[in-house]
Design an enzyme around this catalytic site. Structure first.
Site, PDB file in Angstrom:
ATOM      1  N   TYR A   1     -10.730   8.718  -2.744  1.00 35.26           N
ATOM      2  CA  TYR A   1     -10.570   8.152  -4.092  1.00 35.26           C
ATOM      3  C   TYR A   1      -9.789   9.124  -4.950  1.00 35.26           C
ATOM      4  O   TYR A   1     -10.086  10.318  -4.958  1.00 35.26           O
ATOM      5  CB  TYR A   1     -11.941   7.891  -4.737  1.00 35.26           C
ATOM      6  CG  TYR A   1     -12.120   6.426  -5.044  1.00 35.26           C
ATOM      7  CD1 TYR A   1     -11.284   5.813  -5.991  1.00 35.26           C
ATOM      8  CD2 TYR A   1     -13.051   5.649  -4.389  1.00 35.26           C
ATOM      9  CE1 TYR A   1     -11.399   4.458  -6.251  1.00 35.26           C
ATOM     10  CE2 TYR A   1     -13.169   4.291  -4.648  1.00 35.26           C
ATOM     11  CZ  TYR A   1     -12.341   3.703  -5.584  1.00 35.26           C
ATOM     12  OH  TYR A   1     -12.436   2.367  -5.842  1.00 35.26           O
TER      13      TYR A   1
ATOM     14  N   GLU B   1      -8.338   8.144  -8.420  1.00 40.12           N
ATOM     15  CA  GLU B   1      -7.907   7.503  -9.680  1.00 40.12           C
ATOM     16  C   GLU B   1      -7.289   8.539 -10.604  1.00 40.12           C
ATOM     17  O   GLU B   1      -7.808   9.645 -10.734  1.00 40.12           O
ATOM     18  CB  GLU B   1      -9.109   6.850 -10.373  1.00 40.12           C
ATOM     19  CG  GLU B   1      -9.508   5.540  -9.733  1.00 40.12           C
ATOM     20  CD  GLU B   1     -10.716   4.912 -10.428  1.00 40.12           C
ATOM     21  OE1 GLU B   1     -11.287   5.536 -11.329  1.00 40.12           O
ATOM     22  OE2 GLU B   1     -11.081   3.794 -10.027  1.00 40.12           O
TER      23      GLU B   1
ATOM     24  N   ASP C   1      14.496  -5.532 -10.895  1.00 39.18           N
ATOM     25  CA  ASP C   1      13.604  -5.600  -9.734  1.00 39.18           C
ATOM     26  C   ASP C   1      14.503  -5.553  -8.503  1.00 39.18           C
ATOM     27  O   ASP C   1      15.103  -6.550  -8.115  1.00 39.18           O
ATOM     28  CB  ASP C   1      12.794  -6.901  -9.794  1.00 39.18           C
ATOM     29  CG  ASP C   1      11.873  -7.057  -8.586  1.00 39.18           C
ATOM     30  OD1 ASP C   1      11.999  -6.279  -7.631  1.00 39.18           O
ATOM     31  OD2 ASP C   1      11.047  -7.995  -8.600  1.00 39.18           O
TER      32      ASP C   1
ATOM     33  N   THR D   1       9.879  -2.864  -4.005  1.00 34.66           N
ATOM     34  CA  THR D   1       8.930  -2.767  -2.899  1.00 34.66           C
ATOM     35  C   THR D   1       9.408  -1.604  -2.037  1.00 34.66           C
ATOM     36  O   THR D   1      10.557  -1.173  -2.143  1.00 34.66           O
ATOM     37  CB  THR D   1       8.914  -4.040  -2.033  1.00 34.66           C
ATOM     38  OG1 THR D   1      10.251  -4.287  -1.595  1.00 34.66           O
ATOM     39  CG2 THR D   1       8.408  -5.241  -2.806  1.00 34.66           C
TER      40      THR D   1
ATOM     41  N   LYS E   1      10.849  -3.408   2.382  1.00 31.29           N
ATOM     42  CA  LYS E   1      11.962  -4.301   2.756  1.00 31.29           C
ATOM     43  C   LYS E   1      13.103  -3.428   3.276  1.00 31.29           C
ATOM     44  O   LYS E   1      12.943  -2.784   4.307  1.00 31.29           O
ATOM     45  CB  LYS E   1      12.307  -5.186   1.567  1.00 31.29           C
ATOM     46  CG  LYS E   1      11.123  -6.115   1.218  1.00 31.29           C
ATOM     47  CD  LYS E   1      11.347  -6.992   0.016  1.00 31.29           C
ATOM     48  CE  LYS E   1      10.078  -7.791  -0.286  1.00 31.29           C
ATOM     49  NZ  LYS E   1      10.188  -8.556  -1.536  1.00 31.29           N
TER      50      LYS E   1
ATOM     51  N   ARG F   1       4.163  -1.223   3.414  1.00 30.01           N
ATOM     52  CA  ARG F   1       4.001  -2.268   2.414  1.00 30.01           C
ATOM     53  C   ARG F   1       3.511  -1.646   1.110  1.00 30.01           C
ATOM     54  O   ARG F   1       2.444  -1.015   1.083  1.00 30.01           O
ATOM     55  CB  ARG F   1       2.953  -3.241   2.966  1.00 30.01           C
ATOM     56  CG  ARG F   1       2.811  -4.580   2.352  1.00 30.01           C
ATOM     57  CD  ARG F   1       2.224  -5.538   3.371  1.00 30.01           C
ATOM     58  NE  ARG F   1       3.275  -5.836   4.341  1.00 30.01           N
ATOM     59  CZ  ARG F   1       4.281  -6.663   4.094  1.00 30.01           C
ATOM     60  NH1 ARG F   1       4.354  -7.326   2.969  1.00 30.01           N
ATOM     61  NH2 ARG F   1       5.222  -6.849   4.993  1.00 30.01           N
TER      62      ARG F   1
HETATM   63  C1  LIG Z   1       9.252  -9.114  -2.300  1.00 31.23           C
HETATM   64  C2  LIG Z   1       9.503  -9.112  -3.757  1.00 31.23           C
HETATM   65  C3  LIG Z   1       8.506  -8.758  -4.682  1.00 31.23           C
HETATM   66  C4  LIG Z   1       7.031  -8.636  -4.353  1.00 31.23           C
HETATM   67  O1  LIG Z   1       6.633  -7.868  -3.372  1.00 31.23           O
HETATM   68  P1  LIG Z   1       5.147  -7.957  -2.756  1.00 31.23           P
HETATM   69  O2  LIG Z   1       5.002  -6.619  -2.165  1.00 31.23           O
HETATM   70  O3  LIG Z   1       5.167  -9.082  -1.791  1.00 31.23           O
HETATM   71  O4  LIG Z   1       4.202  -8.200  -3.882  1.00 31.23           O
HETATM   72  C5  LIG Z   1       8.867  -8.632  -6.014  1.00 31.23           C
HETATM   73  N1  LIG Z   1      10.110  -8.889  -6.421  1.00 31.23           N
HETATM   74  C6  LIG Z   1      11.084  -9.268  -5.569  1.00 31.23           C
HETATM   75  C7  LIG Z   1      12.454  -9.531  -6.107  1.00 31.23           C
HETATM   76  C8  LIG Z   1      10.811  -9.411  -4.220  1.00 31.23           C
HETATM   77  O5  LIG Z   1      11.773  -9.844  -3.394  1.00 31.23           O
END
Ligand SMILES: *Cc1c(COP(=O)(O)O)cnc(C)c1O
Length: 392
Positions: A45, A47, A198, A224, A227, A233
């Protein structure tokens, strides 16, 4: 005790080994990332944040954090090095959706207005879908794409002036072209809005210089890590140093409890890997492969949204085939080719059916696929689609 769970994991391992993985948001992590994520750090933990990172930060709330402090500082330093930036970074978001929630909450109040790209046009669920917290907590408005599927920058400006959003968001999950961040920045300045990017899908391309960078332009950048960045993840938030305190407190205690230090360890390893020349070569290959595969579909007479691709993914518009995205996804599954159905601009079918499929090259490039391999997969997919059309 032997657990049944390991049988299930073994089956998934075989599926990942044997299938052709074309889901644009997936990738295969290194053995080191897997080891870190499966480590004893899951027991801890922690936090709060390591040391006095930002003024007013109270440090960790638990004892025994000396080693996770070292780890989390290292993860932050490595990601700043990887993106060559002096932005502040928070590596605690559990996923991309959490990163976006915290990013919004850092500078907005519920009820504030966000201008973003809708899910139909390639945006993400967290960019204002009515089914998601974003659509419920904020007053969302959306810019359109042109009939060709390109972001309509005139519409962005028109809607920004009309709705006076507190935040303008750029970034997408199913958009195959360059996003013009500097044009967005100019519009945000014109209407006095925060500018957020994003970069979940294209983060790796930005890192490798294959897509223009939002660093220096955006106030807040979310991503993220699983990807194109090829890490575990998870999520991350970068921001201009003056927003560091707001962002950190929006993550914890604002929207999360204890951070996942085992995942942060995996993120740190992914950052080390992303700092190597080999990683940049990998991303260049992803883009080259995507171009080759997309070009082959166009040669075979398929309609591609926007007429091509600049990044790691493209969208096939199946309208002319009479098949739905869902039918094609399911049939390809039987042929051990994995991809996902996707809406196309001006979609006439429901999101459960769709008229398109999304194809990405990040995962199979990790497995060593070349342009020739992707071209041969394009022909396999074509053969399946032709057979489906013939038996309709
Ligand atoms: C995949 C994605 C997310 C969210 O990711 P998670 O880990 O699945 O919550 C947010 N924004 C964009 C543009 C994405 O492609």
């Amino acid at each position: 005790m032997e657990s049944r769970v390991f049988e299930m994991i073994a089956k998934e391992e075989a599926r990942q080994r044997d299938n052709i993985e074309l889901i644009a948001s997936e990738n295969f992590v290194s053995e080191n990332v897997l080891r870190a994520v499966g480590s004893c750090l899951t027991n801890k933990y922690a936090e709060g944040y390591p040391v006095e990172r930002t003024s007013g930060n109270k440090g960790r709330y638990y004892g025994g954090c000396e080693y996770v402090n070292e780890l989390e500082e290292y993860a932050c330093d490595k990601w700043r090095e990887a993106f060559n930036t002096d932005y502040h970074v928070n590596v605690q978001p559990h996923c991309g959706a959490n990163a976006n929630l915290a990013a919004y909450m850092s500078v907005l109040k519920p009820g504030d207005t966000i201008l973003a790209m809708s899910l139909d046009n390639g945006g993400h669920l967290t960019h204002g879908s009515a089914a998601n917290f974003s659509g419920k907590l904020f007053n969302m408005c959306f810019y359109d794409v042109t009939p060709d599927g390109l972001i309509d920058m005139e519409d962005v400006r028109r809607k920004a002036i009309e709705h006076k959003p507190q935040l303008i968001l750029a970034g997408a999950s199913a958009y195959s072209r360059i996003i013009p961040f500097s044009e967005f920045r100019a519009i945000a300045d014109e209407v006095g809005a925060y500018f957020m990017v994003d970069m979940a899908h294209i983060a790796g391309l930005i890192l490798a210089g294959d897509h223009p960078s939002p660093f220096g332009l955006a106030d807040i950048i979310t991503t993220t890590t699983h990807k194109t960045l090829r890490g575990p993840r998870g999520g991350m938030i970068f921001c201009k140093p003056e927003l560091a305190k707001k962002v950190d407190s929006a993550v914890f205690p604002g929207t999360q409890g204890g951070p996942l230090e085992h995942v942060i360890a995996g993120k740190a390893i992914a950052a080390e890997e992303a700092c190597t020349p080999e990683y940049k070569e990998y991303i260049h290959a992803v883009v080259r492969n995507c171009h080759a595969m997309c070009g082959e579909f166009i040669k075979m007479g398929y309609k591609v949204v926007t007429g091509g691709t600049d990044n790691h993914l493209f969208l096939l518009d199946l309208t002319d085939t009479g098949l739905t995205g869902k039918e094609v996804q399911n049939e390809l599954d039987l042929h051990h080719i994995t991809l996902n159905k996707n809406c196309v601009p001006g979609e006439t079918r429901s999101p459960q059916q769709t008229s398109g499929v999304r194809i990405g090259t990040a995962a199979m490039t990790t497995k060593g696929y070349t342009e020739a391999d992707f071209i041969s997969v394009a022909h396999k997919i074509d053969a399946v689609i032709k057979e489906m059309m013939a038996s309709k």
